[in-house]
Design a protein around this motif. Sequence first.
Motif: not given
Length: 279
Positions: A6, A9, A30-31, A46, A68, A70, A229-230
């Motif tokens: 992350g 973030g 990070s992604r 990921d 995160s 997801d 977003s969540m």
Amino acid sequence: MIVVTGATGNVGRPLTHALAETGQQVTAVSRHAVAVPDGVRHVVADLAEPAGLEPALAGAKAMFLLLSGDLHAAGARPADIIGHAAVAGVRRVVLLSSQGVATRPFGPTRIALRALEDLLRESGLDWTILRPGGFASNALWWAESVRTRQVVAAPFGDTGVPIIDPADIAEVAAACLLDDRHTGGVYELTGPEVITPRQQTDAIAAELGSPVRFQELTRDEAKAGMTQSMPAELADDTLDILSSPTPAELRVSPDVQQVLGRAPRPFADWAARNIASFR
């Protein structure tokens, strides 16, 4: 070497900088490709596919684990990340959990987080668990409406909790990654005082030097925005706390002071550092 997941973030970014400034070798995960401080290695991975972390974990001695939204959803397997870390030779994990694991232990999201905490405890690795309350940076949800309409729209305007500056979480995480004295610690992280959304609006207005109006949202209106977003389940968990905080959720924790030797930063400090987002 220390792996920071992350890393782009609100917690991971200042943590990456803090570790790099102490001369640590850091791998930021990070992604998507992002700029990182000089000397920091960046790996695109990921966490939903833990096997993809193997290049990042090679040679690592410690890992900061942040999940995160997801990875809180049904079917996610965040426990596999700890397994891959152990196989790779990681010796210490600092897990960013949630205050709600202790204050509201029976929601599905918190049950899953508690299971992850328990797995980490039983993993044979050195561990520290961080349980923050609400983040000051959640105020960034209001940035666009403040820029365009000079309005903060939020639910439960006069109900507050002691939100914490993510920079304080990052500093605590850095201390726990670097200092053996924090092994086996479970730290509840809050800000220095209870503050309501309406009071946060006033603090933002004071930094801007211009009025900002507060607009009360219904719970349903707030949830509709949050679920963009969540997961809906996580949005409901958050709204439950914001609407009716328990005495434990209103408590100002001494743990930031204990770890860092100073009081946590107030919301006004966060607003001052981030006011450009609201202009």
